[in-house]
Enzyme design. Structure first.
Site, PDB file in Angstrom:
ATOM      1  N   CYS A  73       0.721  -1.257  -0.189  1.00 51.90           N
ATOM      2  CA  CYS A  73      -0.106   0.109  -0.140  1.00 51.90           C
ATOM      3  C   CYS A  73       1.001   1.188   0.223  1.00 51.90           C
ATOM      4  CB  CYS A  73      -0.909   0.084   1.320  1.00 51.90           C
ATOM      5  SG  CYS A  73      -1.772   1.564   1.313  1.00 51.90           S
ATOM      6  N   CYS A  79      -0.416   6.690   6.868  1.00 52.67           N
ATOM      7  CA  CYS A  79      -1.823   6.465   7.132  1.00 52.67           C
ATOM      8  C   CYS A  79      -1.773   5.843   8.131  1.00 52.67           C
ATOM      9  CB  CYS A  79      -2.445   5.792   5.957  1.00 52.67           C
ATOM     10  SG  CYS A  79      -4.077   5.199   6.289  1.00 52.67           S
ATOM     11  N   CYS A  82      -3.761   1.165   8.969  1.00 53.74           N
ATOM     12  CA  CYS A  82      -3.041  -0.329   9.206  1.00 53.74           C
ATOM     13  C   CYS A  82      -1.967   0.032   9.963  1.00 53.74           C
ATOM     14  CB  CYS A  82      -2.686  -0.881   7.602  1.00 53.74           C
ATOM     15  SG  CYS A  82      -4.093  -1.204   6.704  1.00 53.74           S
ATOM     16  N   CYS A 163      -8.265   2.475  -0.650  1.00 53.15           N
ATOM     17  CA  CYS A 163      -7.649   2.041   0.717  1.00 53.15           C
ATOM     18  C   CYS A 163      -7.925   0.444   0.348  1.00 53.15           C
ATOM     19  CB  CYS A 163      -8.614   2.331   1.842  1.00 53.15           C
ATOM     20  SG  CYS A 163      -8.429   1.320   3.264  1.00 53.15           S
ATOM     21  N   GLU A 337     -29.915  -2.301  24.093  1.00 56.13           N
ATOM     22  CA  GLU A 337     -29.069  -1.269  23.364  1.00 56.13           C
ATOM     23  C   GLU A 337     -29.494  -0.099  23.644  1.00 56.13           C
ATOM     24  OE1 GLU A 337     -26.527  -1.560  20.857  1.00 56.13           O
ATOM     25  OE2 GLU A 337     -27.099   0.555  20.802  1.00 56.13           O
ATOM     26  N   ASP A 385     -21.527  -7.622  24.945  1.00 59.64           N
ATOM     27  CA  ASP A 385     -20.712  -7.123  23.951  1.00 59.64           C
ATOM     28  C   ASP A 385     -20.467  -5.763  23.751  1.00 59.64           C
ATOM     29  OD1 ASP A 385     -19.181  -6.990  21.631  1.00 59.64           O
ATOM     30  OD2 ASP A 385     -20.785  -7.723  20.043  1.00 59.64           O
ATOM     31  N   CYS A 412     -13.965  -6.142  22.190  1.00 59.89           N
ATOM     32  CA  CYS A 412     -12.956  -5.561  21.076  1.00 59.89           C
ATOM     33  C   CYS A 412     -11.785  -4.863  21.750  1.00 59.89           C
ATOM     34  CB  CYS A 412     -13.921  -4.681  20.329  1.00 59.89           C
ATOM     35  SG  CYS A 412     -14.318  -3.142  21.245  1.00 59.89           S
TER      36      CYS A 412
HETATM   37  N1  SAH Z   1     -23.717  -7.001  19.748  1.00 62.65           N
HETATM   38  C1  SAH Z   1     -23.862  -6.170  18.647  1.00 62.65           C
HETATM   39  C2  SAH Z   1     -23.280  -4.617  18.955  1.00 62.65           C
HETATM   40  C3  SAH Z   1     -21.816  -4.711  19.724  1.00 62.65           C
HETATM   41  S1  SAH Z   1     -20.957  -3.006  19.630  1.00 62.65           S
HETATM   42  C4  SAH Z   1     -23.199  -6.853  17.447  1.00 62.65           C
HETATM   43  O1  SAH Z   1     -22.330  -7.731  17.711  1.00 62.65           O
HETATM   44  O2  SAH Z   1     -23.332  -6.487  16.281  1.00 62.65           O
HETATM   45  C5  SAH Z   1     -21.537  -2.451  21.121  1.00 62.65           C
HETATM   46  C6  SAH Z   1     -23.051  -1.715  21.231  1.00 62.65           C
HETATM   47  O3  SAH Z   1     -22.974  -1.485  22.400  1.00 62.65           O
HETATM   48  C7  SAH Z   1     -23.329  -0.579  20.094  1.00 62.65           C
HETATM   49  O4  SAH Z   1     -24.449  -0.948  19.586  1.00 62.65           O
HETATM   50  C8  SAH Z   1     -23.550   0.417  21.293  1.00 62.65           C
HETATM   51  O5  SAH Z   1     -24.545   1.672  20.692  1.00 62.65           O
HETATM   52  C9  SAH Z   1     -24.279  -0.296  22.442  1.00 62.65           C
HETATM   53  N2  SAH Z   1     -23.891   0.603  23.644  1.00 62.65           N
HETATM   54  C10 SAH Z   1     -22.982   1.422  23.893  1.00 62.65           C
HETATM   55  N3  SAH Z   1     -23.097   1.838  25.436  1.00 62.65           N
HETATM   56  C11 SAH Z   1     -24.054   1.350  25.750  1.00 62.65           C
HETATM   57  C12 SAH Z   1     -24.745   1.213  27.020  1.00 62.65           C
HETATM   58  N4  SAH Z   1     -24.406   1.887  27.945  1.00 62.65           N
HETATM   59  N5  SAH Z   1     -25.914   0.543  27.080  1.00 62.65           N
HETATM   60  C13 SAH Z   1     -26.369  -0.359  26.181  1.00 62.65           C
HETATM   61  N6  SAH Z   1     -25.978  -0.337  24.874  1.00 62.65           N
HETATM   62  C14 SAH Z   1     -24.916   0.486  24.769  1.00 62.65           C
END
Ligand code: SAH
Length: 548
Positions: A73, A79, A82, A163, A337, A385, A412
């Protein structure tokens, strides 16, 4: 250490930081070097010295690491997108595996965890996986349009035509935007003076369906000659199904505002994941690498261990993807959510996939968990998550109080994951297995999925057998623990453990004290919450085990 700026020193790279900086020791003093590889022998120019470490830049490669490859790249190094285009994908995966292991041992203080081999991207190429891009717009000192990607740790735009991480359609949309802007040089937002119109180009693609959404993030709804841009996009990008303007008038680093105006086509795009179809709004989160998301969700489903009878809570559910992909294996799914648009998508997604056992709640995860608890929604399995900052402590506490058999933690960020797992572990959840998953090839980011299981000492089934065996008055009793449990569930909607039943029985003298205290009683005497005590008492009355 008497190193100073501009000193040139020999250095062997022996490790990699979480952010992808090579690290070597000079007289035992750590030196961090960007763009180096483990086992490189280098001459390094010192660029910054602090009390505990220094930063250096490669002056000369004396002996190249066998991990090294030639970057493909032209923007790599300037950049910030990456981190690892100079080493093989195989060595990148080894670094990510180590990153998760290091975080869990250093931050989480876990030893000998069962960390499985990272699930890498096994496709022929790691290019083109990003299904979403936010392309910053700016101007250089001569007022010429700059569009591309931010430099490392900065908001300086590296002007880039393409990209490799994004699909061809995104590169084409960038080109069309450039040409349009050359013809109609509409005002570009300046983040220092907080003036101007267009902030970013927003691109999203349903990888499986091919549908593309193109958006402009703008401080105001009205964009001069926007129809010309739309016409050019329509002509060259036939897979575009949605053209939106997102309004973000605020002085903020947050990319998207709350308001979207669809100028043409649909409000959402569609994609397929785990055999289901999903609607995705501009503001909704959707995993950026669809192929790896399926691999991640498959592992999460394996850890959830559903049999069809469970209540599954899916915290931070986004548009419902994880919970909905497991709904056919659960009795009921409840997703939580915070983004309202994502919840609208999630409900719609349940409907369009004919899933009738899923509910969605819009709100903060910790707050919703408390409410679910007060409504006696007793989950068997909980999935979390969260974003990079991890779970709120209050959410972890409520989850522990809800007492699910298993918690599946999708993360993550290994650092906040390690912190949160330590808290779970101290509250009685055992880290049973960890699997890193590479969702973001060529970057330093790595995802992990973890199975947490409730510790054995409170395992209901085992204790159940124990208690029935030691209960001296069993022969006289009218009901077994299972029958009492069922009665409480049917009449009060509460799940109670045999331990709770035993405690209430003991209070009424139904179990002899000595026998009850047999074995490792310390772990077996939880406090019965008042409402459960009352419900169990009612059951004992019903079965005429105590007087009215
Ligand atoms: N599980 C989903 C999204 C994960 S990303 C998937 O795999 O696609 C994390 C998510 O948490 C996002 O959608 C974000 O909007 C949400 N989020 C962030 N803070 C939060 C909170 N305090 N309570 C509930 N959801 C929240």
């Amino acid at each position: 250490m008497n190193l100073k700026k501009n000193d040139i020193i020999p250095l062997s790279i022996t490790g990699m930081t979480a952010d992808g900086l090579g690290v070597g020791r000079y007289d035992n003093f750590p030196i961090f070097v960007p763009l180096s590889a483990i086992n490189d022998s280098l001459m390094v120019r010192i660029v910054k010295v602090t009390k505990r470490f220094a930063f250096g830049r490669i002056e000369e490669i004396l002996n190249s690491s066998s991990d090294r490859i030639t970057s493909d790249c032209p923007y790599f190094t300037s950049c910030g997108g990456c981190t690892y285009r100079h080493i093989s994908y195989k060595s990148e995966l080894a670094i990510k595996q180590q990153k998760v292991t290091d975080a869990l041992s250093r931050i989480g203080a876990f030893k000998d965890l069962p960390i499985q081999a990272i699930l890498g991207d096994c496709r022929q190429s790691t290019d083109g996986y990003r299904n979403k891009a936010l392309i910053p717009l700016g101007k250089d000192k001569d007022g010429k349009l700059q569009m591309g990607f931010y430099a490392v740790n900065s908001h300086r735009i590296v002007d880039a035509l393409t990209c490799r991480l994004q699909p061809a359609e995104f590169n084409l949309a960038m080109k069309i935007f450039r040409e349009w802007h050359r013809k109609y040089p509409c005002s570009i937002y300046d983040e220092f003076s907080h003036s101007g119109l267009l902030r970013k180009l927003y691109l999203r693609k349903g990888e499986k369906t091919g549908e593309v959404m193109v958006g402009l993030i703008s401080t105001k709804p009205k964009i001069p000659q926007v129809d010309e841009l739309l016409a050019a996009l329509q002509e060259s990008l036939p897979t575009m199904v949605s053209f939106v303007v997102n309004i973000n008038p605020d002085k903020t680093n947050v990319a998207l505002g709350n308001r979207n105006i669809t100028l043409w086509g649909k409000d959402t795009i569609e994609d397929e994941l785990c055999g289901l179809t999903f609607d995705i709004s501009p503001l909704s989160f959707y995993q950026v690498n669809r192929n790896q998301a399926e691999i991640l969700y498959r592992k999460a489903a394996e850890y959830a261990g559903l049999t069809g009878n469970e209540i599954l809570l899916d915290f931070y559910c986004g548009i419902g993807t994880i919970g909905l992909s497991m709904a056919h294996q659960a009795k009921k799914v409840i997703g939580v959510e915070i983004i309202p648009d994502a919840i609208v998508n999630a409900k719609e997604n349940a409907k369009r996939n004919r899933i009738t056992n899923a509910e969605f709640i819009c709100g903060d995860a910790a707050q919703a968990a408390l409410e679910l608890r007060s409504q006696n929604e007793i989950p068997d399995v909980i999935i979390v998550d969260p974003p990079r900052k991890g779970c709120d402590l209050s959410l972890i506490e409520t989850i522990v109080n809800l007492s699910p058999k298993r918690v599946v933690y999708v993360s993550c960020d290994p650092a906040t994951l390690a912190r949160d797992l330590r808290i779970f572990a101290e509250k009685g959840y055992h880290v049973t297995e960890v699997t890193p998953v590479d969702m973001f090839p060529r970057t330093a980011h790595v995802e992990s999925v973890v199975l947490l299981s409730k510790l054995k000492s409170t395992d209901a089934i085992e204790v159940n057998i124990d208690l029935d065996e030691i209960d001296l008055t069993k022969s006289e009793s009218k009901a077994t623990y299972d029958e009492i449990k069922q009665y409480v569930l049917d009449n009060a909607g509460l799940k109670v453990s045999p331990l709770y039943i035993a405690q209430v029985k003991r209070k009424y003298g139904i179990i002899e004290r000595d026998n009850y205290n047999l074995g490792d009683s310390k772990a077996r005497v939880p406090q019965v919450p008042l409402e459960k005590k009352k419900a169990i008492t009612d059951a004992l009355r019903h079965f005429r085990m105590i007087d009215n």
